[in-house]
Design a protein around this motif. Sequence first.
Motif, PDB file in Angstrom:
ATOM      1  N   VAL A 342       0.876  -1.172   0.000  1.00 21.13           N
ATOM      2  CA  VAL A 342       0.000   0.000   0.000  1.00 21.13           C
ATOM      3  C   VAL A 342       0.909   1.216   0.000  1.00 21.13           C
ATOM      4  N   ARG A 343       0.748   2.069  -1.008  1.00 22.91           N
ATOM      5  CA  ARG A 343       1.718   3.169  -1.154  1.00 22.91           C
ATOM      6  C   ARG A 343       1.018   4.525  -1.184  1.00 22.91           C
ATOM      7  N   GLY A 344       1.085   5.234  -0.093  1.00 18.20           N
ATOM      8  CA  GLY A 344       0.569   6.609  -0.028  1.00 18.20           C
ATOM      9  C   GLY A 344      -0.916   6.704  -0.335  1.00 18.20           C
ATOM     10  N   VAL A 345      -1.706   5.752   0.153  1.00 24.34           N
ATOM     11  CA  VAL A 345      -3.122   5.696  -0.215  1.00 24.34           C
ATOM     12  C   VAL A 345      -3.945   6.681   0.621  1.00 24.34           C
ATOM     13  N   SER A 346      -4.814   7.432  -0.064  1.00 22.74           N
ATOM     14  CA  SER A 346      -5.731   8.349   0.610  1.00 22.74           C
ATOM     15  C   SER A 346      -7.135   8.164   0.078  1.00 22.74           C
ATOM     16  N   VAL A 385      -8.331  -1.675  -0.883  1.00 18.27           N
ATOM     17  CA  VAL A 385      -7.432  -2.710  -1.388  1.00 18.27           C
ATOM     18  C   VAL A 385      -8.178  -3.700  -2.280  1.00 18.27           C
ATOM     19  N   THR A 386      -9.449  -4.015  -1.904  1.00 16.47           N
ATOM     20  CA  THR A 386     -10.186  -5.009  -2.688  1.00 16.47           C
ATOM     21  C   THR A 386     -11.012  -4.370  -3.790  1.00 16.47           C
ATOM     22  N   GLY A 387     -10.777  -3.092  -4.051  1.00 17.79           N
ATOM     23  CA  GLY A 387     -11.370  -2.484  -5.234  1.00 17.79           C
ATOM     24  C   GLY A 387     -12.804  -2.032  -5.082  1.00 17.79           C
ATOM     25  N   LEU A 388     -13.376  -2.106  -3.876  1.00 15.35           N
ATOM     26  CA  LEU A 388     -14.769  -1.683  -3.708  1.00 15.35           C
ATOM     27  C   LEU A 388     -14.876  -0.171  -3.663  1.00 15.35           C
ATOM     28  N   LEU A 389     -13.792   0.481  -3.267  1.00  9.45           N
ATOM     29  CA  LEU A 389     -13.776   1.936  -3.258  1.00  9.45           C
ATOM     30  C   LEU A 389     -12.622   2.391  -4.136  1.00  9.45           C
ATOM     31  N   ALA A 390     -12.803   3.562  -4.763  1.00 11.92           N
ATOM     32  CA  ALA A 390     -11.719   4.091  -5.580  1.00 11.92           C
ATOM     33  C   ALA A 390     -10.793   4.938  -4.713  1.00 11.92           C
ATOM     34  N   LEU A 391      -9.524   4.905  -5.039  1.00 12.57           N
ATOM     35  CA  LEU A 391      -8.556   5.696  -4.292  1.00 12.57           C
ATOM     36  C   LEU A 391      -8.597   7.147  -4.746  1.00 12.57           C
ATOM     37  N   ASP A 392      -8.373   8.065  -3.813  1.00  7.82           N
ATOM     38  CA  ASP A 392      -8.201   9.458  -4.209  1.00  7.82           C
ATOM     39  C   ASP A 392      -6.736   9.735  -4.539  1.00  7.82           C
ATOM     40  N   ALA A 393      -5.853   9.036  -3.865  1.00  8.51           N
ATOM     41  CA  ALA A 393      -4.427   9.197  -4.154  1.00  8.51           C
ATOM     42  C   ALA A 393      -3.710   7.918  -3.740  1.00  8.51           C
ATOM     43  N   GLU A 395      -1.204   4.302  -4.568  1.00  8.39           N
ATOM     44  CA  GLU A 395      -1.245   3.105  -5.401  1.00  8.39           C
ATOM     45  C   GLU A 395      -1.289   1.870  -4.517  1.00  8.39           C
ATOM     46  N   VAL A 396      -1.861   0.801  -5.056  1.00  6.89           N
ATOM     47  CA  VAL A 396      -1.831  -0.485  -4.368  1.00  6.89           C
ATOM     48  C   VAL A 396      -1.184  -1.484  -5.318  1.00  6.89           C
ATOM     49  N   TRP A 397      -0.178  -2.186  -4.846  1.00  6.91           N
ATOM     50  CA  TRP A 397       0.507  -3.170  -5.664  1.00  6.91           C
ATOM     51  C   TRP A 397       0.411  -4.530  -5.022  1.00  6.91           C
ATOM     52  N   SER A 398       0.396  -5.567  -5.852  1.00  6.79           N
ATOM     53  CA  SER A 398       0.460  -6.915  -5.318  1.00  6.79           C
ATOM     54  C   SER A 398       1.434  -7.707  -6.152  1.00  6.79           C
ATOM     55  N   ILE A 403      -2.616  -3.033  -8.675  1.00  7.57           N
ATOM     56  CA  ILE A 403      -3.989  -3.567  -8.690  1.00  7.57           C
ATOM     57  C   ILE A 403      -5.048  -2.520  -8.401  1.00  7.57           C
ATOM     58  N   ASP A 404      -4.674  -1.276  -8.114  1.00 10.21           N
ATOM     59  CA  ASP A 404      -5.741  -0.342  -7.710  1.00 10.21           C
ATOM     60  C   ASP A 404      -6.580   0.141  -8.879  1.00 10.21           C
TER      61      ASP A 404
END
Lengths: 588, 339
Positions: A342-346, A385-393, A395-398, A403-404
Amino acid sequence: MSASLVRAAGWFAVAVVFAVGGFVLPEFYVTLLNYIGLYSLVALGLVLLTGASGITSFGQAAFVGIGAYTTAVLSTHAGLSPWLGLAAGLGITLIVSVILGLLTLRLSGHYLPLGTICWSVSLYYIFGNIQAFGGQTGMMGIPPIELFGLTFDTGRRMYFLIWIFTLAALLVSDNVLHSRAGRAMRALKNNAQTAENFGVNGGAMRLWVFVYAALLAGLSGWLYAHLLRFVNPSPFGIAMSIEYLFMAVVGGAGHVWGAVLGSAVITILREFLQDAMPGILGRTGNFEIIFFGALIILLLQINRDRGFGALFDLYKRRPPSPSDHGLPAVARRSGDQPLLSVRGVSRRFGGLVAVDNVSFDVARGRIVALIGPNGAGKSTLFNLVTGLLALDAGEVWSNGSRIDRLRPHQIVGRGLARSYQHVVLVQSASVLENVMFGAYHRTRRGPLAAGLGIGGEEEHLTVTEAERQIRRVGLEKWMNEPAGNLALGQQRLVEIARALCAGPELLLLDEPAAGLRHAEKAELATLLRELRASGTSVLLVEHDMRFVMGVADEIVVLNFGCKLAHGSPTEIRRDPRVLEAYLGGSVK
Amino acid sequence: MLLTQDGLVNGAIYALLALALILVFTVTRIIFVPQGEFVTYGALTLALLQQGIVPATVLLLLAAGVMAAALELWSGLRSPHRRRSVTLAMLYTGYPALLSYSLYYHIGAPANVAAQVLVTLAIIVPLGPILYRVVFQPMANASVLVLLIAAVALHLVLMGGGLLAFGPEGGRTSPLIQANFDVGVMTVTGQSLATLAASMLLIAVLFLAFRHTLRGKALRATAVNSVGARLVGVSPETAGAICFTLAALVGAVSGILISSITTIYFDTGLLIALKGFIGAIMGALGSYPLGALGALVVGQIEAFSSFWWSAFKEAILFASILPILLWLSITHPATGDEE
């Protein structure tokens, strides 16, 4: 005798009964049964559409109309064979339903029925106003269906044709409902987001069911046109669409034979009321609608949308027998990249920053706990993380890939499976079925194959896999119990088994220990350690600190959306900022 | 211009209905398909009164009232609020009984237009809360889908009831206002001006009441969050009953206004309600001003398509929903967390 043999014998017996009926019943009953068969086809589509998938359509009669008018025009004006009319009718129904489905199915719940009402009214007026269709008077002289030199020109002959199609449709639909696709439909109706999390492409699945129901309606229209040899717009209007929906409601939403029962009840009742009402009211008119309406309201008040379908609960189709091995293991991706980064997620909700610039990694074979006071943003982070909500800022990596930007249903394929803070199970379905659904993305069998009974081996593998995971969480005694009958803590375990059935590399558990007794918590901890040993990582949100401290390798602390601390349990226990957040003051 | 005027008048009525539909939906989650029946009941009741006949709708009201009372007593006598439900039950039966008694045996159909309108409202408006009590209150917590099916079922019952009360013949009333005005080359009827004015007035009153009265605020609170509203003492049952009263009022008034412009049959209601729905959908079933605007657009589409291609008027009108739905589906994708 095996379950499938019993089933085949049952269907054969039903077919024999209907065949004998066709020879011995008096004309009156044959006519009645013809209509019941025609209506059953349409209502059957609604059982899948409304009952299983939770999509309401007030437009089925319009599809019947498309089927009927297409064959009427082709066979009278162009002199083509009714069989070509059938092909053309189904083709047009297919095209129209795909277009309408694409237009309306993405809409949230209440727009959809309104949309279907509107386009069905629109189609009705089109039928009634095209001169080539004979306007309101309709078209006469439609030729009968011929097959192998046999002419289906009487009601009794049509009876056989109608019921061959109806029984076949019942069989196919029953197969679909009891397959991977049927599980996906029920999951979708229960909670679309959860279904997506396990790999169901909700839009595609809804479209498939919608088109399937439309095709059944179109088929019914074709039979109708060649039974009456006459069409006019009136049976394809909104009133008839409503009646079809009522049939599905009366028959109950969950069972294919409910469609036949519902059609029979409504048809026979109408027959009876049309005879009896003028005597009671001293007037003729369409008064049976008062009774139908009142009946439906009463039924809904007493039994919601289950209708009389509960009668069929006596007959429960057994799950497929387990085979000697489970599903092939999901290929583990190698590499030393973290399973989750999880990288700098807001994420903001209006003015509230629920998650604020949070970063952390979950490495392979680690149990990471996410803790923090209520409202700290833990569940929001899960949803991000599971894609149910969109990120405002952020990135998510797996495992080295981003994967975001993926749709929710694609994320499970990257090895992430989850449970929920508020349990999301199909309450009326068995524990086994709920867990089997977890394997959705590991299996391939589509609704069409299932309907035709092709590729059934996969079901046996799925059962084996699900049984294994259920044993793993210790619920084998409740395997065939409806999930809703279990205690809340046990339902959480069912969710874990379902997530395990997806063969994840990273398991995300939202408060898995809530509602569990002490001994059950210990078992859960053992299970998590086992998973870790086998290389699966776990990210869990949990409030039970003793549980967290005992099982976690690392702990991430969130407070008001921000990451407060990250470290081993010992470090976290000593961290003054954590103590302040939890205890409301520094501990000297 | 004539078309625009026609469209404006019809559109104003659809706007009224759209508002009622949005109100009922936001507060009770019911897609209130039978809204159109209030319109036909209002129109045809007035039409019968003008012919000097006491309309049988008052008996329908009585029948519904008796059912509501029975339900109220059935559930109320086993609850701690026994007194309240006895009072309610007496109200449910007493009012319609008194009304039908006085209409049939004392007043008869009044000759005065204003009295006719009042009697019409006195019959139709109480149908709203009574029907809510009988049909929807017992399943207030059901899903939108189940509520919708129940609403459609109620529509059928009321349509059948309408056939029973009014017969298959259509009804038309004489205009409430006879005056005509010449504006340039065209004539504006007093009735259409009155229709516009009355709709505007009712819309404004509803709007202000919502903004500024305690009841209005309670309704808005229920619309936003029914559980939360209940916790602070707003009863969802009362909110539902008020909504249905307003819906019946709006429906009856629309019926009275429209009945001198078009002939109304017992089964006209659905189409009228659907046009209101299209307006409401244009406002995404949530916004009152957008819903009203949408309804005005519906009126225009109807007027112009009936002039250019009258046979396909309804087809065009209802097909116009498709691009709107497409637009909505792009801007408001299904979140899936509905039911």
